[in-house]
Design a protein around this motif. Structure first.
Motif, short mmCIF file in Angstrom:
data_model
loop_
_atom_site.label_atom_id
_atom_site.label_comp_id
_atom_site.label_asym_id
_atom_site.label_seq_id
_atom_site.Cartn_x
_atom_site.Cartn_y
_atom_site.Cartn_z
N PRO A 1 -19.71 -3.06 4.96
CA PRO A 1 -19.21 -1.97 5.78
C PRO A 1 -17.86 -2.25 6.43
O PRO A 1 -17.40 -1.49 7.26
N PHE A 2 -17.22 -3.35 6.06
CA PHE A 2 -15.97 -3.74 6.69
C PHE A 2 -14.78 -3.20 5.90
O PHE A 2 -14.83 -3.05 4.69
N CYS A 3 -13.71 -2.92 6.61
CA CYS A 3 -12.49 -2.38 6.01
C CYS A 3 -11.70 -3.48 5.32
O CYS A 3 -11.53 -4.57 5.88
N ASP A 4 -11.23 -3.21 4.10
CA ASP A 4 -10.35 -4.16 3.40
C ASP A 4 -8.97 -3.55 3.12
O ASP A 4 -8.19 -4.11 2.37
N CYS B 1 -13.73 5.26 4.72
CA CYS B 1 -13.26 6.00 3.55
C CYS B 1 -14.19 5.83 2.35
O CYS B 1 -14.13 6.61 1.42
N GLY B 2 -15.02 4.78 2.39
CA GLY B 2 -15.93 4.52 1.28
C GLY B 2 -15.32 3.74 0.13
O GLY B 2 -15.99 3.49 -0.87
N LEU B 3 -14.06 3.34 0.25
CA LEU B 3 -13.38 2.67 -0.85
C LEU B 3 -13.38 1.15 -0.76
O LEU B 3 -13.05 0.47 -1.73
N SER B 4 -13.76 0.59 0.38
CA SER B 4 -13.71 -0.86 0.57
C SER B 4 -14.66 -1.60 -0.36
O SER B 4 -15.79 -1.18 -0.58
N ARG C 1 -5.55 2.83 2.10
CA ARG C 1 -4.11 3.05 1.94
C ARG C 1 -3.78 3.78 0.65
O ARG C 1 -2.67 4.23 0.45
N ASN C 2 -4.76 3.90 -0.24
CA ASN C 2 -4.54 4.56 -1.53
C ASN C 2 -4.87 6.05 -1.50
O ASN C 2 -5.13 6.63 -2.53
N GLY C 3 -4.88 6.68 -0.32
CA GLY C 3 -5.04 8.12 -0.31
C GLY C 3 -6.04 8.71 0.65
O GLY C 3 -6.19 9.92 0.69
N PHE C 4 -6.75 7.91 1.44
CA PHE C 4 -7.68 8.47 2.42
C PHE C 4 -6.87 9.07 3.56
O PHE C 4 -5.99 8.42 4.11
N GLU C 5 -7.16 10.33 3.89
CA GLU C 5 -6.42 10.98 4.97
C GLU C 5 -7.37 11.64 5.94
O GLU C 5 -8.27 12.39 5.55
N HIS C 6 -7.21 11.34 7.21
CA HIS C 6 -7.92 12.02 8.28
C HIS C 6 -7.17 11.76 9.57
O HIS C 6 -7.02 10.62 10.00
N ASN D 1 -9.08 5.26 13.80
CA ASN D 1 -7.68 5.14 13.39
C ASN D 1 -7.29 6.27 12.44
O ASN D 1 -8.06 6.67 11.58
N ARG D 2 -6.08 6.77 12.62
CA ARG D 2 -5.54 7.81 11.75
C ARG D 2 -5.45 7.26 10.33
O ARG D 2 -4.90 6.19 10.10
N ASN D 3 -6.02 7.99 9.38
CA ASN D 3 -5.98 7.61 7.96
C ASN D 3 -6.49 6.20 7.72
O ASN D 3 -6.01 5.50 6.82
N GLY D 4 -7.47 5.77 8.50
CA GLY D 4 -7.95 4.40 8.32
C GLY D 4 -9.33 4.14 8.86
O GLY D 4 -10.19 5.02 8.90
#
Length: 75
Positions: A50-53, A43-46, A57-62, A9-12
């Motif tokens: 290893p699951f996304c929370d 993004c490593g911020l969750s 949304r606070n700045g990871f961009e790809h 996913n873009r930015n996610g």
């Protein structure tokens, strides 16, 4: 058995769908409670790795764009 699909996913997150299991480094299986789709953190911020929370949304961009890998190296 259905084919497993990973969507970058873009930015996610990485979205995984289909028939899969997720194991830790020791081979222990995560209890996914019957889920057939979920997001994995990239993004490593969750706080729930290893699951996304949604912390990305606070700045990871790809901006994920598909490309071909180079041929595999042979001996």
């Amino acid at each position: 058995m259905s084919k497993t699909k990973l969507t970058i996913n873009r930015n996610g997150s990485l979205k995984i769908e289909g028939d899969f299991e997720i194991v830790d480094q020791d081979g222990n299986v995560y209890g996914l409670q019957g889920r057939e789709a979920l997001g994995l953190c990239r993004c490593g911020l969750s706080a729930n790795k290893p699951f996304c929370d949604g912390s990305h949304r606070n700045g990871f961009e790809h901006d994920a764009k598909a490309f071909d890998l180079p041929p595999m190296k042979t001996k």
